[in-house]
Design an enzyme around this catalytic site. Sequence first.
Site, short mmCIF file in Angstrom:
data_model
loop_
_atom_site.label_atom_id
_atom_site.label_comp_id
_atom_site.label_asym_id
_atom_site.label_seq_id
_atom_site.Cartn_x
_atom_site.Cartn_y
_atom_site.Cartn_z
N CYS A 108 8.91 -0.06 3.78
CA CYS A 108 9.74 -1.27 3.78
C CYS A 108 9.10 -2.35 4.64
CB CYS A 108 11.14 -0.94 4.25
SG CYS A 108 12.26 -2.37 4.18
N GLU A 113 10.94 1.04 -3.34
CA GLU A 113 10.77 -0.40 -3.12
C GLU A 113 10.55 -1.11 -4.46
OE1 GLU A 113 11.03 -2.41 -0.56
OE2 GLU A 113 11.52 -0.84 0.89
#
Length: 227
Positions: free
Chosen positions: A135, A205
């Site tokens: 992230c 993601e």
Amino acid sequence: MTFCEEVRKECNDVWEASFHHPFIAALAEGTLPEEVFKHYVLQDSYYLKHFAKVHAMAAVQATDLLTVQRFAQHADGTCGAEISLHEGFFGMLGVTDEDIEKFEPAPTAYAYTSHLYRAALEGDLAATLSALLPCYWLYYEIGERLKDAKPNHPIYDKWIATYSSEWFEQATREQIDRLNKLTEQLPKQRREQLKAHFIKSTHYELQFWEMAWTKQKWSLETNEVHV
């Protein structure tokens, strides 16, 4: 190569897919529909709440006081700053109390945060950080790629400025360095286990952009989402 260099190389195709996802392309051009970004912000606010909690779990797992302090600061500072940013977006996007009251995490947001908790609950600090790091790192690289973009949109300009900022780069590099130190003496089998956490987060993601782009909800159409 360091652990992070190895796993970043192994994930390159997935990262490239994130870089070129229609959500990112439209954001950079300033053509992303605000309703799509609104869906993203609501889901990301949910994600960040749990991202902060997993950082707190990492602080508990740490064995030295400095690392305890840093993870606590990341939970309070880095995540707090991002949550503040999203709250600002709430006002700009016209998010209402009713929107917040009726909010439900989309399948991808729910699965991604569940993955973070599982890595933390079943593993150690290296496992937790392996799941958290994509992230940081992916957003930093997107920020670097988009830093010269000119969406000419107050929300998208601010989003790019946040992830291309010096403070976010420093936070990312700190966590990369920390994970490299945690893994440098580990046997190959253990490194492969940690790579699995990192790779799963990398895929989540990519799925997160798709979730936002399609305004994903719970339905039969989401059955292709794998936990």
